[in-house]
Every structure is written in C-alpha cells, then in structure tokens.
Motif scaffolding. Structure first.
Motif, PDB file in Angstrom:
ATOM      1  N   LYS A  20       0.798  -1.230   0.000  1.00 43.93           N
ATOM      2  CA  LYS A  20       0.000   0.000   0.000  1.00 43.93           C
ATOM      3  C   LYS A  20       0.837   1.289   0.000  1.00 43.93           C
ATOM      4  O   LYS A  20       0.595   2.167  -0.825  1.00 43.93           O
ATOM      5  N   LYS A  70       0.789   3.998  -3.023  1.00 43.75           N
ATOM      6  CA  LYS A  70       0.385   5.397  -2.855  1.00 43.75           C
ATOM      7  C   LYS A  70       1.404   6.343  -3.464  1.00 43.75           C
ATOM      8  O   LYS A  70       1.062   7.259  -4.209  1.00 43.75           O
ATOM      9  N   TYR A  86      -5.857  14.098  -2.877  1.00 45.83           N
ATOM     10  CA  TYR A  86      -5.291  12.760  -2.783  1.00 45.83           C
ATOM     11  C   TYR A  86      -4.829  12.469  -1.354  1.00 45.83           C
ATOM     12  O   TYR A  86      -5.169  11.435  -0.774  1.00 45.83           O
ATOM     13  N   PHE A 116      -6.531   9.836   1.293  1.00 46.44           N
ATOM     14  CA  PHE A 116      -5.788   8.697   1.841  1.00 46.44           C
ATOM     15  C   PHE A 116      -5.576   8.815   3.337  1.00 46.44           C
ATOM     16  O   PHE A 116      -5.559   7.810   4.035  1.00 46.44           O
ATOM     17  N   SER A 129      -6.707   5.864   5.745  1.00 44.64           N
ATOM     18  CA  SER A 129      -5.778   5.105   6.575  1.00 44.64           C
ATOM     19  C   SER A 129      -6.171   5.192   8.047  1.00 44.64           C
ATOM     20  O   SER A 129      -5.904   4.281   8.819  1.00 44.64           O
TER      21      SER A 129
END
Lengths: 299, 284
Positions: free
Chosen positions: A216, A220, A287, A291, A295
């Motif tokens: 991940k 990213k 973005y 994220f 998370s």
C-alpha cells in the motif's frame, strides 16, 4: 566559524541556485500571468500592460479557441495519465511478483527490465515514432502479416495518436513501477507467508491479505508521483508528434509552449501554466486528504 | 505424478511469462539496432525483417552528413558534464549540512526540496526565458544559447533529488568518524574534505551520474534556451526527420550513439542509483 553559520553557509549555494531557477521564476510567472506580455514588450517586461484576470478568463472560457483547446488538453492528459498509470501499475506489479521468486538469471532480467527507464526520452520516443510509422513502421507490417489489418493504419495523426503515445509512455514508465513494487515486496517478512500457508490460506488469499496491504505505501507513492509527472507530460508528445500534436493529442505543456514561444503570448502562457499548477495542487491535496482519512479508518 | 505435472506446468508458465516480458522490453531495441544496419531501401521496403538482409554500416558512416550530430554530441557532453560537476559540488555541501547539523531552516528546506521535485517544468519556463532576456537586456550578459546557461539550469533541476539522495548516503556514515577527525585537530571543513568525501565516494558518484543523465535527456528547456551553438542531442536527433525526407536509418544509428554514454554510466552505478530511487519512493 560557528557551527550554525557553517551549516547555513554550506546549503547557501544550493539554495541560491534553486532560488534563481525555481522560486523567483515562479513568482515572476505569477506576475506575468496578469500582464499582456508579448513580443513588443519582451525586451522590457515591466512596460507590459496589466490586464487583470483577462488571461485567466481566456483559458477558462468555453467560447474562445484557446479555452476550448486548453479544456481538451486537460481531458487528453487525463486519459493519457489514467491509462499510463493503471496499465503501468499492473504490469509493474506482475513483473515484480515474477521477479520476487529466485531463479537463475534473475539479476540480469531485472537489469534488462530497467533499460526503458534509463534510455533517454528522446531516443525512446524517436524509435517508437519509427515503430508507429504508417508505411514503413514495423507495427503496421506485423499487423498486416498476421492479417489483423489490410490497409496501413495512420497512428500518429488524428484520434489514434493519443493512444500511440500512451503505448510508448507505458513501455517507458512501467519499469519504475516494477522496481519500487519489487522493493516493496522484499520488505514483507517471509514468516508471514509461512504462517498463512500453515493456516491453509490459498495463493489468492495470501496475495489479498498479505501482499497487497504491504504494498500500500509504495502504491500510494507510485500513484501520486505518476499523477504529477503525467500532468507535465511533454517529451512523449513533442518527440512523437512534434511541436503541434493536433487537437486530439494536445496536452497542456505542448499548448502552453506553443502559445508562448510561437505565438509570443507570454502572459497567456503563464496564466495557463498557473492554472495547471493550481489544478495539480488541488489534486495532490485531495489525494492526501482522501488517503489520510482512509488510513485512519483502517487503523 | 499429478503434482509433478502441475509443478512442471507452473515452471513452463513462469518461464513463458519471463520471456514475454523480455520480448516486450527488448523488442523495440532490437528493431532499433537492426534498422541501424539496414540500407535505406530495406527500411522503406514492405517486408519487415529483424535481421538486415544486406548488412551495412552506411547509416553510421553518414550520420554526420545530414545533421551535425557530432557537434550535438559534443554539446551534450559539455552540458551534461558541467551539470554533473556543479551538481556534485553543490549537493555534497548541502547534503553534509543537512546530515550533520540541526538548525531551524533544516526541516523547511527538506520539505522545499521534496516539493520542488514535483513542480511542472512548464511553470518556470516562460518566466525563466523572460528573466534570461531581461538579464541580457539589463546587464548585457548572454544567457540563452550558452553552455553556462544550460548547465546552471540543469544543475538546479538535479539538486533536489541529488541532495536528498546524498543526505541519505551521508546519514549512513557514522558521526563518530567526524568527531574523531575533529578531535585529531581537523576543522569541520577539513573533516568534510579529508574524511567524509572519500568515504562517500559511491554516493557522490551516483549523484554525478544521475545529474549527467538528467542533463543528457532534458528536452523541454532545451527547446527554448539552447540555440544553434548549443543544441544538445536530445533535440538535435529530431533534425533527421525533415519535411521532404526522413532519415530513419541515420536516426537509429544516432539514437544508439546517444544511448551508449548513459548505458555505460548506469551499468557502473546501477546499484546506488536504484537504491536512491527506491528509498526516495518508499520513504516518501
């Protein structure tokens, strides 16, 4: 000399260089974007008239040619970026999974895969341009010999040109994905897989619950870096399609370059690049926001 | 037996996948190399062949006739070499400072380095050109179409990545080594030049090669701020395709020539550059 002063003294040359090439021009460009700076004023930019937001209005408008063209270039670069990133990512992932298994000659294969990444852009896109030539290009010749096409396809003019450039860009860009995904794979402790195998997890389950989550962070980084790089895409289009790639394959960089240096509309060009920059900041912010939230939910 | 067959099948599929990947990667290169040894007639011909039917060196012999590609090669060498040299000096100093000292501007500076890496080139190009013209007009100093103009520009493009990469490298050199040198009577600057730089040679070489490759490949700024006397290979290669004639054979030969320096440098320093790229990507 005391320690602090020495520390600042050592970074000073690098700071100055970046100040002159990055920071000052950026501010300067912001100022110019509000001016009608053309060939008459280029020798003394301070004399160019201020026109307020006029340059920006031209770029935003759906009526002006330049506005339409700029909108289209954004769409084109969006399609280009989406395809390049998605396909490049999955190809990179596939290759990284293959290369993560030890086999004789692995180092050599890994080195060879990196070749497109280090080949100078101009070389890469020139030979892809050669490959895509309608009459003498190997691609049409090969497609003809297996009977997929009967007449030569014109790849580098018109609607297909965007996709021809995309193919070349994927070829050039996927090794970077493979490289960093492979590095990501190598951080996964072997014991986790062994434990999962003892518990009877299938290959797909191991991939879904172990490999993918571990990749991940790399994923990213890969995506955000590529979004930013692709928004600035220039070399591919300039080398394969020339100074004017045509409406169907116009991207912001080629449009801005032409407006500024062929039509001498430096003010308009600066305004367009500021708009491009603003959009990039928005995308990056969204973005990271997206994220960050995701998370936190994961945790 | 069944299990054995399955394993064999898996092995075949694996090998096939590797071969497929290699063909995809190497295919275009093979086409480039084979075309560079073909006659113009064969390139124009209808039948594609991977091996030249009539092997010829003409494309190499005549590549400087239509386009002054050797001059472009020389220009590229000067520009990239200069960029490499300047970039090594500036990034070594800055990286040492970032690695060994703690001060207020340190973290903001690191952040600035990360973010400038991401800025679009086209954003600076126009004002940068306007600035060059203004400098010429005000101070009489020619900036466009000069080697130093290009070297200066490319150096600062390569600085963010170079400084960050070299800082990581210097971080891995133990601080005790500096301290020992200081105890032995070196000044900070002497410690840097006599002790740290020799230890950091691989990292410095990686930075140099990265900068060289960057300068060798840049296109966007070269189209505007280089000129007849300083045209680098990266845009000079396009000259082979002219309105009334496309010299693809010569171009492929010239493409190979311009790949070779990069290939040599990269092979020499592959490990370090890859490490730098990977750590940049996985830590960020």
């Amino acid at each position: 000399m005391n320690k602090k002063r020495l520390a600042y003294f050592l970074i000073l040359p690098a700071v100055l260089a970046m100040l002159f090439v990055h920071i000052i021009p950026m501010i300067w460009g912001f100022v110019i974007s509000f001016m009608d700076l053309d060939i008459t004023y280029i020798m003394d930019w301070t004399k160019a008239p201020f026109v307020g937001l006029e340059n920006y209005a031209k770029g935003f408008s759906h009526v002006t040619t330049i506005g339409k063209r700029f909108g289209r270039s954004m769409l084109n670069v969006g399609i280009f970026g989406f395809l390049t990133i998605t396909i490049g990512y999955f190809m990179g992932l596939g290759a990284a999974l293959l290369l993560n298994k030890p086999f004789p000659g692995r180092t050599l294969v890994r080195g060879l895969i990196l070749l497109p990444y280090i080949t100078p852009d101009t070389v890469t896109f020139n030979f892809w341009r050669f490959i895509f030539q309608a009459r003498i290009g190997i691609l049409n010749k090969m497609l003809k010999s297996v009977g997929l096409i009967h007449d030569n396809v014109i790849w580098l003019v018109g609607n297909k040109s965007l996709y021809a450039v995309t193919v070349a860009a994927i070829w050039k860009g996927w090794p970077f994905g493979a490289l960093i995904l492979l590095a990501g794979l190598q951080t996964i402790p072997r014991e986790i897989y062994e434990a999962a195998m003892i518990d009877g997890a299938s290959a797909w389950q191991r991939f879904k619950y172990i490999t993918f989550p571990y990749l991940k962070p790399v994923t990213k980084t890969f995506i955000i870096m590529n979004i930013l790089w692709n928004f600035n895409a220039f070399n591919q289009f300039y080398v394969m399609l020339g100074n004017d790639p045509g409406m169907a394959a116009e991207v912001p960089s080629t449009l801005i370059l032409r407006r500024a240096f062929n039509h001498f509309e430096y003010g308009l060009g600066s305004a367009l690049s500021m708009m491009l920059f603003a959009l990039m900041i928005v995308i990056t912010a969204l973005y990271f926001y997206f994220f960050r939230i995701r998370s936190q939910e994961d945790a | 037996m069944n299990k054995k067959a399955k394993k064999l099948l898996g092995k075949i599929a694996f090998t096939a996948a590797i071969i497929l990947v290699l063909l995809f990667v190497l295919g275009p290169y093979m086409w480039m190399v084979s075309s560079s040894f073909k006659s113009t007639l064969e390139i124009q011909g209808m039948e594609p062949s991977w091996i030249p039917k009539t092997f010829t060196l003409d494309n190499y012999k005549t590549m400087n006739d239509i386009v002054p590609v050797f001059d472009y090669f020389k220009n590229s060498l000067i520009i990239s070499g200069g960029t490499m040299f300047l970039s090594i000096i500036l990034s070594t100093l800055a990286a040492y400072s970032l690695s060994r000292f703690r001060y207020k501007a340190r973290n903001p500076y690191i952040m600035a380095l990360f973010s400038t890496q991401m800025l679009p080139g086209i954003l600076f190009l126009i004002p940068y050109y306007v600035m060059f013209i203004w400098i010429k007009h005000t101070f009489g100093l020619q900036m466009t179409n000069t080697y130093y103009g290009l070297i200066f520009t490319y150096t600062s493009f390569s600085l963010p990545f170079s400084i960050l990469m070299l800082r990581n490298y210097l971080d891995s050199v133990p601080r005790e080594i500096d301290e020992q040198a200081l105890i032995d009577g070196c000044t900070r600057v002497q410690a840097l030049f006599r002790v740290i730089i020799p230890l950091a040679k691989p990292g410095i070489a990686a930075v140099g090669i990265y900068s060289f490759i960057m300068g060798w490949s840049e296109i966007l700024f070269a189209t505007i701020i280089s000129g007849s006397r300083t045209t680098p290979l990266s845009i000079g290669l396009l000259d082979y395709i002219q309105q009334n004639a496309a010299h693809w054979g010569n171009m492929m030969a010239a493409c190979i020539m311009s790949t070779i320096p990069v290939l040599i440098l990269f092979t020499l320093m592959q490990k370090h550059i890859v490490q730098g790229l990977v750590s940049g990507a996985t830590k960020g």
